[in-house]
Structure formats: structure tokens, C-alpha cells
Design a protein around this motif. Sequence first.
Motif, PDB file in Angstrom:
ATOM      1  N   ILE A  16       0.808  -1.226   0.000  1.00  0.00           N
ATOM      2  CA  ILE A  16       0.000   0.000   0.000  1.00  0.00           C
ATOM      3  C   ILE A  16       0.838   1.270   0.000  1.00  0.00           C
ATOM      4  O   ILE A  16       0.287   2.369  -0.043  1.00  0.00           O
ATOM      5  CB  ILE A  16      -1.002   0.022   1.158  1.00  0.00           C
ATOM      6  N   ASP A  17       2.147   1.135   0.066  1.00  0.00           N
ATOM      7  CA  ASP A  17       3.061   2.265  -0.079  1.00  0.00           C
ATOM      8  C   ASP A  17       2.771   3.404   0.897  1.00  0.00           C
ATOM      9  O   ASP A  17       2.669   4.560   0.508  1.00  0.00           O
ATOM     10  CB  ASP A  17       3.019   2.768  -1.525  1.00  0.00           C
ATOM     11  N   GLY A  18       2.591   3.069   2.180  1.00  0.00           N
ATOM     12  CA  GLY A  18       2.426   4.089   3.203  1.00  0.00           C
ATOM     13  C   GLY A  18       1.063   4.739   3.274  1.00  0.00           C
ATOM     14  O   GLY A  18       0.891   5.744   3.966  1.00  0.00           O
ATOM     15  N   SER A  19       0.079   4.209   2.564  1.00  0.00           N
ATOM     16  CA  SER A  19      -1.271   4.773   2.632  1.00  0.00           C
ATOM     17  C   SER A  19      -1.833   4.629   4.049  1.00  0.00           C
ATOM     18  O   SER A  19      -1.412   3.763   4.810  1.00  0.00           O
ATOM     19  CB  SER A  19      -2.202   4.050   1.660  1.00  0.00           C
ATOM     20  N   ASP A  20      -2.795   5.478   4.383  1.00  0.00           N
ATOM     21  CA  ASP A  20      -3.424   5.425   5.703  1.00  0.00           C
ATOM     22  C   ASP A  20      -4.399   4.263   5.766  1.00  0.00           C
ATOM     23  O   ASP A  20      -5.448   4.289   5.111  1.00  0.00           O
ATOM     24  CB  ASP A  20      -4.176   6.732   5.981  1.00  0.00           C
ATOM     25  N   VAL A  21      -4.067   3.238   6.551  1.00  0.00           N
ATOM     26  CA  VAL A  21      -4.968   2.102   6.742  1.00  0.00           C
ATOM     27  C   VAL A  21      -5.025   1.739   8.219  1.00  0.00           C
ATOM     28  O   VAL A  21      -4.031   1.809   8.930  1.00  0.00           O
ATOM     29  CB  VAL A  21      -4.565   0.845   5.927  1.00  0.00           C
ATOM     30  N   THR A  22      -6.209   1.353   8.649  1.00  0.00           N
ATOM     31  CA  THR A  22      -6.414   0.893  10.018  1.00  0.00           C
ATOM     32  C   THR A  22      -6.424  -0.637  10.023  1.00  0.00           C
ATOM     33  O   THR A  22      -6.460  -1.264   8.959  1.00  0.00           O
ATOM     34  CB  THR A  22      -7.748   1.410  10.574  1.00  0.00           C
ATOM     35  N   ALA A  23      -6.468  -1.210  11.209  1.00  0.00           N
ATOM     36  CA  ALA A  23      -6.559  -2.666  11.312  1.00  0.00           C
ATOM     37  C   ALA A  23      -7.829  -3.169  10.631  1.00  0.00           C
ATOM     38  O   ALA A  23      -7.823  -4.226   9.994  1.00  0.00           O
ATOM     39  CB  ALA A  23      -6.527  -3.095  12.770  1.00  0.00           C
ATOM     40  N   ALA A  24      -8.908  -2.401  10.718  1.00  0.00           N
ATOM     41  CA  ALA A  24     -10.161  -2.799  10.069  1.00  0.00           C
ATOM     42  C   ALA A  24     -10.001  -2.827   8.551  1.00  0.00           C
ATOM     43  O   ALA A  24     -10.503  -3.738   7.882  1.00  0.00           O
ATOM     44  CB  ALA A  24     -11.294  -1.853  10.467  1.00  0.00           C
ATOM     45  N   ASP A  25      -9.292  -1.848   7.994  1.00  0.00           N
ATOM     46  CA  ASP A  25      -9.047  -1.815   6.548  1.00  0.00           C
ATOM     47  C   ASP A  25      -8.228  -3.026   6.111  1.00  0.00           C
ATOM     48  O   ASP A  25      -8.525  -3.664   5.097  1.00  0.00           O
ATOM     49  CB  ASP A  25      -8.282  -0.550   6.153  1.00  0.00           C
ATOM     50  N   VAL A  26      -7.189  -3.330   6.877  1.00  0.00           N
ATOM     51  CA  VAL A  26      -6.328  -4.470   6.551  1.00  0.00           C
ATOM     52  C   VAL A  26      -7.120  -5.769   6.649  1.00  0.00           C
ATOM     53  O   VAL A  26      -6.997  -6.644   5.793  1.00  0.00           O
ATOM     54  CB  VAL A  26      -5.088  -4.511   7.472  1.00  0.00           C
ATOM     55  N   ALA A  27      -7.964  -5.874   7.674  1.00  0.00           N
ATOM     56  CA  ALA A  27      -8.768  -7.087   7.859  1.00  0.00           C
ATOM     57  C   ALA A  27      -9.633  -7.365   6.637  1.00  0.00           C
ATOM     58  O   ALA A  27      -9.696  -8.495   6.153  1.00  0.00           O
ATOM     59  CB  ALA A  27      -9.635  -6.952   9.111  1.00  0.00           C
ATOM     60  N   VAL A  28     -10.286  -6.337   6.124  1.00  0.00           N
ATOM     61  CA  VAL A  28     -11.125  -6.499   4.937  1.00  0.00           C
ATOM     62  C   VAL A  28     -10.267  -6.916   3.744  1.00  0.00           C
ATOM     63  O   VAL A  28     -10.633  -7.818   2.987  1.00  0.00           O
ATOM     64  CB  VAL A  28     -11.895  -5.187   4.631  1.00  0.00           C
ATOM     65  N   ALA A  29      -9.118  -6.299   3.589  1.00  0.00           N
ATOM     66  CA  ALA A  29      -8.255  -6.556   2.430  1.00  0.00           C
ATOM     67  C   ALA A  29      -7.684  -7.971   2.411  1.00  0.00           C
ATOM     68  O   ALA A  29      -7.524  -8.558   1.345  1.00  0.00           O
ATOM     69  CB  ALA A  29      -7.118  -5.540   2.386  1.00  0.00           C
ATOM     70  N   VAL A  30      -7.368  -8.519   3.590  1.00  0.00           N
ATOM     71  CA  VAL A  30      -6.731  -9.840   3.622  1.00  0.00           C
ATOM     72  C   VAL A  30      -7.663 -10.958   4.081  1.00  0.00           C
ATOM     73  O   VAL A  30      -7.257 -12.110   4.167  1.00  0.00           O
ATOM     74  CB  VAL A  30      -5.433  -9.835   4.489  1.00  0.00           C
ATOM     75  N   GLY A  31      -8.926 -10.624   4.361  1.00  0.00           N
ATOM     76  CA  GLY A  31      -9.907 -11.650   4.712  1.00  0.00           C
ATOM     77  C   GLY A  31      -9.798 -12.188   6.123  1.00  0.00           C
ATOM     78  O   GLY A  31     -10.064 -13.363   6.362  1.00  0.00           O
ATOM     79  N   LEU A  32      -9.427 -11.329   7.072  1.00  0.00           N
ATOM     80  CA  LEU A  32      -9.337 -11.724   8.477  1.00  0.00           C
ATOM     81  C   LEU A  32     -10.266 -10.848   9.303  1.00  0.00           C
ATOM     82  O   LEU A  32     -10.811  -9.871   8.812  1.00  0.00           O
ATOM     83  CB  LEU A  32      -7.900 -11.556   8.993  1.00  0.00           C
ATOM     84  N   GLU A  33     -10.413 -11.192  10.573  1.00  0.00           N
ATOM     85  CA  GLU A  33     -11.164 -10.355  11.509  1.00  0.00           C
ATOM     86  C   GLU A  33     -10.254  -9.237  12.003  1.00  0.00           C
ATOM     87  O   GLU A  33      -9.030  -9.406  12.077  1.00  0.00           O
ATOM     88  CB  GLU A  33     -11.634 -11.184  12.705  1.00  0.00           C
ATOM     89  N   LYS A  34     -10.838  -8.091  12.379  1.00  0.00           N
ATOM     90  CA  LYS A  34     -10.054  -6.963  12.871  1.00  0.00           C
ATOM     91  C   LYS A  34      -9.217  -7.366  14.090  1.00  0.00           C
ATOM     92  O   LYS A  34      -8.048  -7.009  14.196  1.00  0.00           O
ATOM     93  CB  LYS A  34     -10.960  -5.787  13.229  1.00  0.00           C
ATOM     94  N   ARG A  35      -9.803  -8.133  15.010  1.00  0.00           N
ATOM     95  CA  ARG A  35      -9.052  -8.515  16.211  1.00  0.00           C
ATOM     96  C   ARG A  35      -7.859  -9.411  15.860  1.00  0.00           C
ATOM     97  O   ARG A  35      -6.839  -9.367  16.538  1.00  0.00           O
ATOM     98  CB  ARG A  35      -9.965  -9.153  17.249  1.00  0.00           C
TER      99      ARG A  35
END
Length: 87
Positions: A16-35
Motif C-alpha cells: 500500500i506504499d504508506g497509505s493510511d490504513v487501520t486494522a479494520a481496513d487491513v482485515a477487509v483486504a486480507v480476509g481476516l477479523e479486525k481482532r
Amino acid sequence: MMKENSKAVLNYLKTIDGSDVTAADVAVAVGLEKRQVDGIFTSAIQRKGYGFREPAEITLDDGSHKPVKYLRLTEAGLALDPDAEEA
């Protein structure tokens, strides 16, 4: 070597080259739960010096503000090969 879910989080953050992402954003992108992402980031990335959480504030549609933490990689995290054997 990192576990598969840890690799997925690390590799996504690298792409993502330093873009602003939260754990929730990453969770959606990689198919995991936020926790799961929170736990992976803390134990496999942040504690080892490969990343950090950057506090920030976003403005919601109603004009109110919400504190968030963006996930960032350090230079060591960007250079890390997740398939390499750990020393």
C-alpha cells in the motif's frame, strides 16, 4: 518464518506504499477479523520493531471526529523477507 496470516498482513502493508490504513481496513483486504489483525500486528510486527501504530483523527460524515490508529511499517519492516528463517 512467519505464519501465513502474519505474512498476509505484512505483505499487504508493503503493497500500500504508506497509505493510511487501520486494522479494520487491513482485515477487509486480507480476509481476516479486525481482532486477528490487531493481534498479528502487535505480536509479529510491532513487538519485533517492524511496525508501529500512528495515532490520528478522522472526520466522520456527521462532522464529529474519531480517533484512529494507522498501521505503519518501519524501514526494517519494509525490508523484511517474511519467508526467511528467523535468527
